[in-house]
Design a protein around this motif. Structure first.
Motif: not given
Length: 151
Positions: A30-39, A57-66
């Motif tokens: 589990a790691a943070p992404s460069e845009d502030g989200g995580s993967s 994957l998830s981003n700061l806008e609240g979008h996620s994909r599993t």
């Protein structure tokens, strides 16, 4: 002497077959992404060719994909859960897609569509000329051999 060489070849073949035996494994991260989200990603194999896992994957806008997946003797199968805009509950290529995005997808236009779009994005600069019909313009770096003579 020939019999000894043949015997060595059989022993080498037997040893090589033992090396290729699948072994069980498991990993995750589990790691943070460069845009502030995580993967994150986790996967395990049972040593008999069956692999199961998931990544998200998830981003700061609240979008996620599993994505949950299985690969075994029946093939590769995946289930995708997402709330990303522009997605729908469709099942292409034996993949189950579960979308919780808006029921009415957002359509974008540069103002050239015949029908009005839900949201119109205006270009920051004037649009480039349409060019000649049937001509495709391709941007290439100056160092590309196809750009020779144009710079």
């Amino acid at each position: 002497m020939k019999a000894f060489i043949v015997l060595c070849m059989f022993v080498a073949a037997a040893v090589a077959q033992e090396i290729n035996v699948p072994i069980p494994y498991s990993f995750n991260y589990a790691a943070p992404s460069e845009d502030g989200g995580s993967s994150s990603h986790q996967e395990s194999g049972d040593g008999n060719g069956r692999v199961t896992g998931s990544y998200s994957l998830s981003n700061l806008e609240g979008h996620s994909r599993t994505v949950d997946y299985i690969a075994d003797e029946a093939g590769f199968r995946a289930t995708i859960r997402t709330n990303e805009p522009g997605t729908a509950n469709i099942n292409p290529a034996d993949v189950v897609m579960e979308s919780s995005a808006e029921a009415n997808p957002i359509s974008y236009s540069l103002g050239t569509a015949a029908a009005p779009a839900t949201r119109v994005i205006s270009p920051a600069a004037p649009a480039a000329p349409a060019g000649r019909a049937g001509v495709r313009y391709v941007l290439v770096p100056v160092t590309d051999p196809r750009a020779r003579g144009y710079y």
